[in-house]
Design a protein around this motif. Structure first.
Motif, PDB file in Angstrom:
ATOM      1  N   ALA A  52       0.839  -1.197   0.000  1.00 35.32           N
ATOM      2  CA  ALA A  52       0.000   0.000   0.000  1.00 35.32           C
ATOM      3  C   ALA A  52       0.873   1.246   0.000  1.00 35.32           C
ATOM      4  O   ALA A  52       2.004   1.242   0.499  1.00 35.32           O
ATOM      5  CB  ALA A  52      -0.913  -0.017   1.212  1.00 35.32           C
ATOM      6  N   THR A  53       0.361   2.335  -0.552  1.00 39.76           N
ATOM      7  CA  THR A  53       1.083   3.603  -0.602  1.00 39.76           C
ATOM      8  C   THR A  53       0.236   4.709   0.000  1.00 39.76           C
ATOM      9  O   THR A  53      -0.982   4.625   0.082  1.00 39.76           O
ATOM     10  CB  THR A  53       1.443   3.973  -2.049  1.00 39.76           C
ATOM     11  N   GLY A  54       0.909   5.774   0.422  1.00 39.39           N
ATOM     12  CA  GLY A  54       0.228   6.947   0.933  1.00 39.39           C
ATOM     13  C   GLY A  54       0.637   7.293   2.347  1.00 39.39           C
ATOM     14  O   GLY A  54       0.781   6.412   3.200  1.00 39.39           O
ATOM     15  N   GLY A  55       0.842   8.592   2.625  1.00 36.31           N
ATOM     16  CA  GLY A  55       1.202   9.059   3.951  1.00 36.31           C
ATOM     17  C   GLY A  55       2.638   8.717   4.313  1.00 36.31           C
ATOM     18  O   GLY A  55       3.435   8.270   3.493  1.00 36.31           O
ATOM     19  N   THR A  56       2.961   8.929   5.578  1.00 35.44           N
ATOM     20  CA  THR A  56       4.260   8.542   6.117  1.00 35.44           C
ATOM     21  C   THR A  56       4.152   7.122   6.648  1.00 35.44           C
ATOM     22  O   THR A  56       3.332   6.833   7.519  1.00 35.44           O
ATOM     23  CB  THR A  56       4.695   9.487   7.248  1.00 35.44           C
ATOM     24  N   ILE A  57       4.972   6.205   6.121  1.00 39.11           N
ATOM     25  CA  ILE A  57       4.830   4.786   6.415  1.00 39.11           C
ATOM     26  C   ILE A  57       5.879   4.358   7.428  1.00 39.11           C
ATOM     27  O   ILE A  57       7.064   4.673   7.288  1.00 39.11           O
ATOM     28  CB  ILE A  57       4.968   3.945   5.130  1.00 39.11           C
ATOM     29  N   SER A  58       5.443   3.635   8.451  1.00 41.94           N
ATOM     30  CA  SER A  58       6.360   3.111   9.462  1.00 41.94           C
ATOM     31  C   SER A  58       5.943   1.697   9.840  1.00 41.94           C
ATOM     32  O   SER A  58       4.798   1.291   9.645  1.00 41.94           O
ATOM     33  CB  SER A  58       6.381   4.012  10.703  1.00 41.94           C
ATOM     34  N   ASP A  59       6.891   0.926  10.374  1.00 36.78           N
ATOM     35  CA  ASP A  59       6.636  -0.451  10.790  1.00 36.78           C
ATOM     36  C   ASP A  59       6.197  -0.477  12.241  1.00 36.78           C
ATOM     37  O   ASP A  59       6.898   0.040  13.126  1.00 36.78           O
ATOM     38  CB  ASP A  59       7.895  -1.303  10.623  1.00 36.78           C
ATOM     39  N   ILE A  60       5.046  -1.091  12.500  1.00 35.21           N
ATOM     40  CA  ILE A  60       4.527  -1.230  13.854  1.00 35.21           C
ATOM     41  C   ILE A  60       4.207  -2.697  14.100  1.00 35.21           C
ATOM     42  O   ILE A  60       3.167  -3.209  13.662  1.00 35.21           O
ATOM     43  CB  ILE A  60       3.256  -0.375  14.064  1.00 35.21           C
ATOM     44  N   GLY A  61       5.119  -3.392  14.781  1.00 35.52           N
ATOM     45  CA  GLY A  61       4.881  -4.785  15.124  1.00 35.52           C
ATOM     46  C   GLY A  61       4.578  -5.675  13.941  1.00 35.52           C
ATOM     47  O   GLY A  61       3.707  -6.543  14.022  1.00 35.52           O
ATOM     48  N   GLY A  62       5.244  -5.468  12.835  1.00 37.15           N
ATOM     49  CA  GLY A  62       5.011  -6.262  11.644  1.00 37.15           C
ATOM     50  C   GLY A  62       3.955  -5.704  10.722  1.00 37.15           C
ATOM     51  O   GLY A  62       3.803  -6.163   9.587  1.00 37.15           O
ATOM     52  N   HIS A  66       0.284   3.916   8.169  1.00 39.60           N
ATOM     53  CA  HIS A  66       0.269   5.052   7.240  1.00 39.60           C
ATOM     54  C   HIS A  66      -0.293   6.261   7.985  1.00 39.60           C
ATOM     55  O   HIS A  66      -1.470   6.267   8.361  1.00 39.60           O
ATOM     56  CB  HIS A  66      -0.587   4.741   6.017  1.00 39.60           C
ATOM     57  N   THR A  67       0.532   7.270   8.198  1.00 38.38           N
ATOM     58  CA  THR A  67       0.137   8.453   8.952  1.00 38.38           C
ATOM     59  C   THR A  67      -0.026   9.646   8.016  1.00 38.38           C
ATOM     60  O   THR A  67       0.903   9.991   7.268  1.00 38.38           O
ATOM     61  CB  THR A  67       1.187   8.791  10.028  1.00 38.38           C
ATOM     62  N   PHE A  68      -1.199  10.283   8.083  1.00 35.51           N
ATOM     63  CA  PHE A  68      -1.476  11.462   7.254  1.00 35.51           C
ATOM     64  C   PHE A  68      -1.617  12.683   8.164  1.00 35.51           C
ATOM     65  O   PHE A  68      -2.482  12.714   9.035  1.00 35.51           O
ATOM     66  CB  PHE A  68      -2.763  11.272   6.450  1.00 35.51           C
ATOM     67  N   THR A  69      -0.779  13.680   7.962  1.00 34.56           N
ATOM     68  CA  THR A  69      -0.907  14.954   8.669  1.00 34.56           C
ATOM     69  C   THR A  69      -1.362  16.059   7.715  1.00 34.56           C
ATOM     70  O   THR A  69      -1.515  17.207   8.127  1.00 34.56           O
ATOM     71  CB  THR A  69       0.426  15.347   9.327  1.00 34.56           C
ATOM     72  N   SER A  70      -1.550  15.718   6.481  1.00 31.91           N
ATOM     73  CA  SER A  70      -2.125  16.627   5.482  1.00 31.91           C
ATOM     74  C   SER A  70      -2.882  15.766   4.473  1.00 31.91           C
ATOM     75  O   SER A  70      -2.789  14.533   4.500  1.00 31.91           O
ATOM     76  CB  SER A  70      -1.028  17.448   4.785  1.00 31.91           C
ATOM     77  N   SER A 120      -9.244   8.874  -0.947  1.00 35.04           N
ATOM     78  CA  SER A 120      -8.879  10.238  -0.581  1.00 35.04           C
ATOM     79  C   SER A 120      -8.893  10.401   0.937  1.00 35.04           C
ATOM     80  O   SER A 120      -9.859  10.017   1.604  1.00 35.04           O
ATOM     81  CB  SER A 120      -9.853  11.236  -1.225  1.00 35.04           C
ATOM     82  N   ILE A 121      -7.820  10.968   1.485  1.00 31.40           N
ATOM     83  CA  ILE A 121      -7.700  11.222   2.912  1.00 31.40           C
ATOM     84  C   ILE A 121      -7.694  12.738   3.122  1.00 31.40           C
ATOM     85  O   ILE A 121      -6.842  13.442   2.566  1.00 31.40           O
ATOM     86  CB  ILE A 121      -6.407  10.617   3.490  1.00 31.40           C
ATOM     87  N   VAL A 122      -8.633  13.243   3.925  1.00 30.39           N
ATOM     88  CA  VAL A 122      -8.722  14.676   4.207  1.00 30.39           C
ATOM     89  C   VAL A 122      -8.458  14.897   5.695  1.00 30.39           C
ATOM     90  O   VAL A 122      -9.107  14.277   6.549  1.00 30.39           O
ATOM     91  CB  VAL A 122     -10.106  15.236   3.836  1.00 30.39           C
ATOM     92  N   VAL A 123      -7.485  15.755   6.000  1.00 30.93           N
ATOM     93  CA  VAL A 123      -7.121  16.048   7.383  1.00 30.93           C
ATOM     94  C   VAL A 123      -7.665  17.430   7.742  1.00 30.93           C
ATOM     95  O   VAL A 123      -7.217  18.446   7.196  1.00 30.93           O
ATOM     96  CB  VAL A 123      -5.592  16.005   7.564  1.00 30.93           C
TER      97      VAL A 123
END
Length: 287
Positions: A52-62, A66-70, A120-123
């Motif tokens: 998957a793509t989109g936002g800031t991606i980080s690994d959390i327990g496997g 995906h974190t969206f701040t905008s 679409s992700i709206v913050v």
């Protein structure tokens, strides 16, 4: 199959192995997903590079977080299920010498089926602080955040000191000084399906009894009402707490309300912000 009838070029007379299957003909893969065909064998694994793509991606327990701040777009590689998602509306603005702003509503989604498309992700942004003579309170409410068909509405703004009321939003703003009416209730968004849980709809605090201090009420949070000052000489009301949800391996609070300010800090101070992002009320300043 037999080597003679099928004109197969490779045949081991000892082990009776035929190494000529090169496509999926005759294989029922209807009950499986993400299968791949390699060297004549099916494997239930995802293709290399399929993510998957989109936002800031980080690994959390496997898992991938995906974190969206905008604003942005989340795109899964194929149809499947998103294990959990958290959507938080923007917080309301505080009132000058007045009430704290309400926290935005919080929508927690679990095991939501998704199709292979861009979402679409709206913050939603937080509301701006409200000036003393500003009568259009709606301009200072938090904006709505949305994702996967859900909309988390923003918090209401705080009242100002000169008899201007607070507003509701998803969670009510706190009353400003000189205003002793009923608490302002928030209106949380409704559940839309079996995958979501909605938090909000709480009330802002009232302002304390008139004095030279004039403490104002705290804004409501997604998890509780805003605080009302106990007496005329006390601090401003505390903001209501947000809700505690583990989305990244930590039990953070989300959607806290802002603390109420005091008009004249002769014996009291601004209230504390609620857990989950609520700002503290100012001394002789903004909720």
């Amino acid at each position: 199959k037999t080597a003679v009838n099928g004109s197969l070029s490779k045949y081991n007379l000892v082990d009776q192995i035929i190494d000529e299957y090169t496509d999926g003909s005759g294989i029922d893969a209807s009950a499986s997903t993400n299968e791949t065909l390699a060297s004549g064998a099916y494997s239930g694994i995802s293709s290399v590079g399929s993510a998957a793509t989109g936002g800031t991606i980080s690994d959390i327990g496997g898992d991938k977080l995906h974190t969206f701040t905008s604003n942005g777009t989340f795109t899964p590689p194929s149809a499947g299920t998103i294990s959990k998602a958290l959507i938080v509306g923007g917080g309301g603005g505080g009132g000058t010498y007045g009430g704290g702003g309400g926290g935005g509503s919080v929508i927690y989604v679990q095991n939501k089926p998704l199709t292979a498309q861009g979402y679409s992700i709206v913050v939603g942004a937080g509301g701006q602080g409200r000036e003393v003579n500003d009568t259009d309170a709606s301009d200072h409410e938090g904006d709505t955040s949305s994702a996967f068909g859900y909309s988390a509405t923003g918090g209401g703004c705080g009242g100002v000191y000169n008899n201007k009321t607070a507003t509701g939003g998803a969670n009510g703003g706190g009353h400003g000084a000189y205003f002793t009416s009923n608490p302002v209730s928030g209106t949380a968004p409704s559940d839309i399906d079996a995958y979501d849980t909605v938090y909000g709809g709480n009330s802002g605090g009232l302002f304390g009894p008139a004095s030279t201090n004039f403490p104002s009420g705290g804004g409501a949070g997604a998890g509780g009402n805003g605080g009302t000052p106990a007496d005329a000489s006390s601090n401003g009301g505390n903001g209501g707490n947000g809700v505690q949800i583990d989305i990244d391996g930590n039990n953070h609070y989300w959607g806290g309300g802002g603390g109420g300010a005091v008009y004249n800090p002769s014996s009291g101070n601004g209230g504390d912000g609620g857990l989950g992002g609520g700002g503290g009320g100012a001394d002789n300043g903004t909720g």
